[in-house]
Design an enzyme around this catalytic site. Structure first.
Site, mmCIF file in Angstrom:
data_model
loop_
_atom_site.group_PDB
_atom_site.id
_atom_site.type_symbol
_atom_site.label_atom_id
_atom_site.label_comp_id
_atom_site.label_asym_id
_atom_site.label_seq_id
_atom_site.Cartn_x
_atom_site.Cartn_y
_atom_site.Cartn_z
ATOM 1 N N TRP A 1 0.845 -1.207 0.000
ATOM 2 C CA TRP A 1 0.000 0.000 0.000
ATOM 3 C C TRP A 1 0.873 1.247 0.000
ATOM 4 C CZ3 TRP A 1 -5.330 0.223 2.894
ATOM 5 C CH2 TRP A 1 -6.131 -0.830 2.447
ATOM 6 N N ASP B 1 -4.903 -1.419 6.816
ATOM 7 C CA ASP B 1 -5.042 -2.771 6.260
ATOM 8 C C ASP B 1 -4.608 -3.768 7.344
ATOM 9 O OD1 ASP B 1 -5.647 -4.551 4.180
ATOM 10 O OD2 ASP B 1 -3.580 -4.610 3.468
ATOM 11 N N LYS C 1 -9.795 -2.001 6.686
ATOM 12 C CA LYS C 1 -10.184 -3.386 6.468
ATOM 13 C C LYS C 1 -10.986 -3.874 7.674
ATOM 14 C CE LYS C 1 -6.779 -6.628 6.026
ATOM 15 N NZ LYS C 1 -6.482 -7.306 4.784
HETATM 16 C C1 SAM Z 1 -2.391 -7.698 5.533
HETATM 17 S S1 SAM Z 1 -0.916 -7.082 6.240
HETATM 18 C C2 SAM Z 1 -0.766 -5.495 5.489
HETATM 19 C C3 SAM Z 1 -0.310 -5.530 4.072
HETATM 20 C C4 SAM Z 1 0.044 -4.156 3.549
HETATM 21 N N1 SAM Z 1 -1.112 -3.288 3.446
HETATM 22 C C5 SAM Z 1 0.681 -4.219 2.191
HETATM 23 O O1 SAM Z 1 0.118 -3.716 1.231
HETATM 24 O O2 SAM Z 1 1.788 -4.755 2.084
HETATM 25 C C6 SAM Z 1 -1.435 -6.681 7.861
HETATM 26 C C7 SAM Z 1 -0.391 -6.015 8.730
HETATM 27 O O3 SAM Z 1 -1.020 -5.523 9.907
HETATM 28 C C8 SAM Z 1 -0.043 -5.505 10.913
HETATM 29 N N2 SAM Z 1 -0.676 -5.354 12.229
HETATM 30 C C9 SAM Z 1 -1.632 -6.141 12.782
HETATM 31 N N3 SAM Z 1 -1.936 -5.697 14.009
HETATM 32 C C10 SAM Z 1 -1.190 -4.594 14.239
HETATM 33 C C11 SAM Z 1 -1.062 -3.699 15.334
HETATM 34 N N4 SAM Z 1 -1.789 -3.848 16.443
HETATM 35 N N5 SAM Z 1 -0.182 -2.690 15.244
HETATM 36 C C12 SAM Z 1 0.562 -2.527 14.114
HETATM 37 N N6 SAM Z 1 0.493 -3.343 13.030
HETATM 38 C C13 SAM Z 1 -0.377 -4.374 13.100
HETATM 39 C C14 SAM Z 1 0.668 -6.843 10.743
HETATM 40 O O4 SAM Z 1 1.930 -6.821 11.371
HETATM 41 C C15 SAM Z 1 0.732 -6.951 9.218
HETATM 42 O O5 SAM Z 1 1.974 -6.515 8.730
#
Ligand code: SAM
Length: 207
Positions: free
Chosen positions: A62, A118, A158
């Site tokens: 993203w 996301d 999301k």
């Molecule tokens: C589906 S991936 C995102 C992909 C990204 N949008 C891309 O285009 O490459 C979801 C991300 O959310 C992060 N995440 C989940 N919970 C989180 C939190 N509480 N704080 C920070 N990051 C978080 C995860 O570490 C993961 O890298």
């Protein structure tokens, strides 16, 4: 080592996936990049000069899309609890959003034109636990958006279809002029993932 049945299914799906192929060709770090491209084509949320923050940004698909839209001219802020390789003009904050919300003194409140999230938790394999985790993450992103969005700003987040969907939409409508639910073409049909598109923030609190 011999692969399990579900690993084999995952591998064959990866091989066939058109968006994985396209991401490789275009140099995007994740197929998720195509979800943001689709959302932005439809809703025109990210403009050349928008101040954008990307929550749950790693590995960076993203963030790459935002940088492209803005011709690498604006600073993008990206946050994740996982590390991320550098992207030009991106300031990466390596932190969990819940920690960040407790102790941040670096970002200005009511500053961003666009808050993107996301974020997603890893699946635990238990439907109920996954649902609770997804709700927690959604509410973290919402708290972040209400604190850091500027007036008229936009929030893309999301979340996953579940029993709370109606409540989530009704609640968020209190703070934005227009609220839509959208499932990008590149979001797998089998996934309950959807995106909340909240346009025109109108609930600014400066206290
Ligand atoms: C589906 S991936 C995102 C992909 C990204 N949008 C891309 O285009 O490459 C979801 C991300 O959310 C992060 N995440 C989940 N919970 C989180 C939190 N509480 N704080 C920070 N990051 C978080 C995860 O570490 C993961 O890298």
């Amino acid at each position: 080592m011999k692969k399990t049945n579900s690993q084999n299914i995952w591998l064959s799906r990866q091989k066939k996936d058109i968006f994985i192929k396209l991401s490789k060709v275009k140099g995007y770090r994740s197929r998720a990049a195509y979800k943001l491209l689709d959302i932005n084509k439809k809703f025109k949320i990210i403009k050349k000069k928008s101040k954008v923050i990307d929550l749950g940004a790693s590995p960076g698909g993203w963030t790459q899309v935002i940088a492209e839209i803005q011709n690498n001219k604006n600073e993008i802020i990206a946050i994740d609890k996982k590390p991320m390789d550098p992207i030009e003009n991106c300031r990466f904050i390596y932190n969990d959003i819940s920690n960040f919300l407790k102790c941040d003194e670096t970002l200005q409140r009511n500053y961003f034109d666009v808050v993107l999230s996301d974020m997603a938790a890893n699946s635990s394999g238990h439907r109920f636990t996954d649902q609770i985790n997804a709700e927690k993450i959604y509410y973290l992103a919402k708290k972040f958006a209400l604190k850091y969005l500027a007036a008229k700003g936009n929030f893309i987040c999301k979340f996953f279809r579940n029993s709370l969907e109606k409540t989530i939409v009704q609640e968020i409508k209190k703070s934005f002029n227009i609220v839509k639910i959208y499932k990008p073409n590149s979001s797998r049909k089998s996934s309950k993932e959807i995106y909340l598109i909240a346009i025109g923030f109108n609930n600014l609190h400066k206290d």
